[in-house]
Scaffold this active site. Sequence first.
Site, mmCIF file in Angstrom:
data_model
loop_
_atom_site.group_PDB
_atom_site.id
_atom_site.type_symbol
_atom_site.label_atom_id
_atom_site.label_comp_id
_atom_site.label_asym_id
_atom_site.label_seq_id
_atom_site.Cartn_x
_atom_site.Cartn_y
_atom_site.Cartn_z
ATOM 1 N N TYR A 144 23.709 43.625 67.540
ATOM 2 C CA TYR A 144 24.715 44.068 68.154
ATOM 3 C C TYR A 144 25.678 43.175 68.723
ATOM 4 O O TYR A 144 24.810 42.052 69.301
ATOM 5 C CB TYR A 144 24.129 45.067 69.508
ATOM 6 N N ASP A 239 25.721 34.634 68.625
ATOM 7 C CA ASP A 239 25.720 35.542 69.751
ATOM 8 C C ASP A 239 24.704 35.150 70.522
ATOM 9 O O ASP A 239 23.593 35.920 70.255
ATOM 10 C CB ASP A 239 26.079 37.071 69.297
ATOM 11 N N LYS A 267 26.099 38.216 79.860
ATOM 12 C CA LYS A 267 24.837 38.404 80.666
ATOM 13 C C LYS A 267 24.155 37.294 81.635
ATOM 14 O O LYS A 267 24.940 37.176 82.791
ATOM 15 C CB LYS A 267 23.543 38.885 79.836
HETATM 16 C C1 LIG Z 1 24.895 42.917 75.477
HETATM 17 C C2 LIG Z 1 25.386 42.319 74.272
HETATM 18 C C3 LIG Z 1 26.654 41.998 73.724
HETATM 19 C C4 LIG Z 1 27.870 42.877 74.679
HETATM 20 O O1 LIG Z 1 27.788 42.149 75.987
HETATM 21 P P1 LIG Z 1 28.751 43.227 76.858
HETATM 22 O O2 LIG Z 1 28.708 42.490 77.939
HETATM 23 O O3 LIG Z 1 27.545 44.490 76.883
HETATM 24 O O4 LIG Z 1 29.800 43.738 76.557
HETATM 25 C C5 LIG Z 1 26.861 41.481 72.776
HETATM 26 N N1 LIG Z 1 25.860 40.794 71.976
HETATM 27 C C6 LIG Z 1 24.431 41.046 72.271
HETATM 28 C C7 LIG Z 1 23.613 40.138 71.507
HETATM 29 C C8 LIG Z 1 24.299 41.467 73.478
HETATM 30 O O5 LIG Z 1 23.002 41.586 73.742
#
Ligand SMILES: *Cc1c(COP(=O)(O)O)cnc(C)c1O
Length: 428
Positions: A144, A239, A267
């Site tokens: 994701y 990511d 985060k």
């Molecule tokens: C949570 C998450 C996102 C998206 O971040 P948001 O602040 O919710 O837009 C992207 N990549 C990873 C790996 C994530 O866990």
Amino acid sequence: MQYQRSSSLFKEAQEVIPGGVNSPVRAFKAVGGTPIFVDNAQGAYLYDVDGNRLIDYISSWGPMILGHVYEPVIEALTARAKKGTSFGMPTELETEIAKLAIEMIPNMDKIRFVNSGTEACMSAVRLARGYTSREKIIKFAGCYHGHSDSFLIQAGSGAITFGAPNSPGVTQGTAKDTLLAQYNDIESVERVFEQYPNEVAAIIIEPVAGNMGCIPPNKGFLEGLRSLCDRYGALLIFDEVMTGFRLAPGGAQERLNIRADIATYGKVIGGGLPVGAFTASNEIMNHLAPDGPVYQAGTLSGNPLAMAAGLAMLNALNQQPEMYDRLDKKTERLHLGMEERISVTGLPYQINRFGSMVSLHFTNTPVIDFTTAAEGNNDYFKKYFHGMLKEGVYLPPSAFESYFLNDALTNEDIDFTLYAFERVIKGL
Ligand SMILES: *Cc1c(COP(=O)(O)O)cnc(C)c1O
């Protein structure tokens, strides 16, 4: 436990907010039942609107790595709020947090702040495309990267690599530029490169996957991606929205000792406020507006409240590197305790852990990618989730999410969790 007030608040919310929530996983669709409405949180505990106390294993999906209402963050926020909350002009604070982040993150020269992980990943991909003058990206099934169009892609029918939109509203045109590969399967990536040797701008990957449960990379897998990127002139985007500042001060790049070309954050970096960021070398970042032609902007980007919270959080992490080891040990205690208790039940299970990320899948097949993660028995999972909730333990309300431990958790909290775990799995 009683959830009357949560139930009535949920009903009320559903009348004015789609599904009653502002982010789908909160709605409990995967586990059924009524989402818990929080009143407040302190340290490792959530207090809901019905007066229940829950031990928190999601930590706001990561940011609360040092526990809720972490004093230095709250102090920085309150002090900063009194000086004004947004200007649309630069502040010294932005340079301060940028310097610290660059110091903590390996291999990067510059950082740009945005408002979410989604924005960070979306911008990183645009930058990679602008830098390489190529259009396609490779992503992994089950990873994701936020909800921007290029990432809402699933494996299409027909050719292995063609993506198909997995949400209405994402166009076929967008989908054709996102190529799918399988996590932990380097050959699936090689096949994509062989098919499109000169068209791939970047590979984007969660270096430790956390959005199909926790799935660590197999030995050599990320190294393999690095060398394929080098061979084909594509960029490697890590990511690190989940792993950044969580697996180590320098995230997965540091912990796994692999260099990414661009890394994205979210985060933890915001200390609980909406912040995202992406980093790269000068050579790549020079392509970004206003220095270069790749456009990217944000009215509230670098917002002083968000930067104050983020800076306080990063400072706290930078000043206590021993925290990481402590948090890993707590996670190990949970992992081994669960393993010991579930292994004697005859239930199918896999427990994956990396650092302070851990997840339980009800399957006997090792969980190494999206396909194997999807084999988990969701009926067991639902009962397990609600059983733990009754015991006062709040787990991610989906089998496809990792637990995120926080440093406010004590060994007593973990042991309490394990006693609850033992009772709950016996009843499955
Ligand atoms: C949570 C998450 C996102 C998206 O971040 P948001 O602040 O919710 O837009 C992207 N990549 C990873 C790996 C994530 O866990």
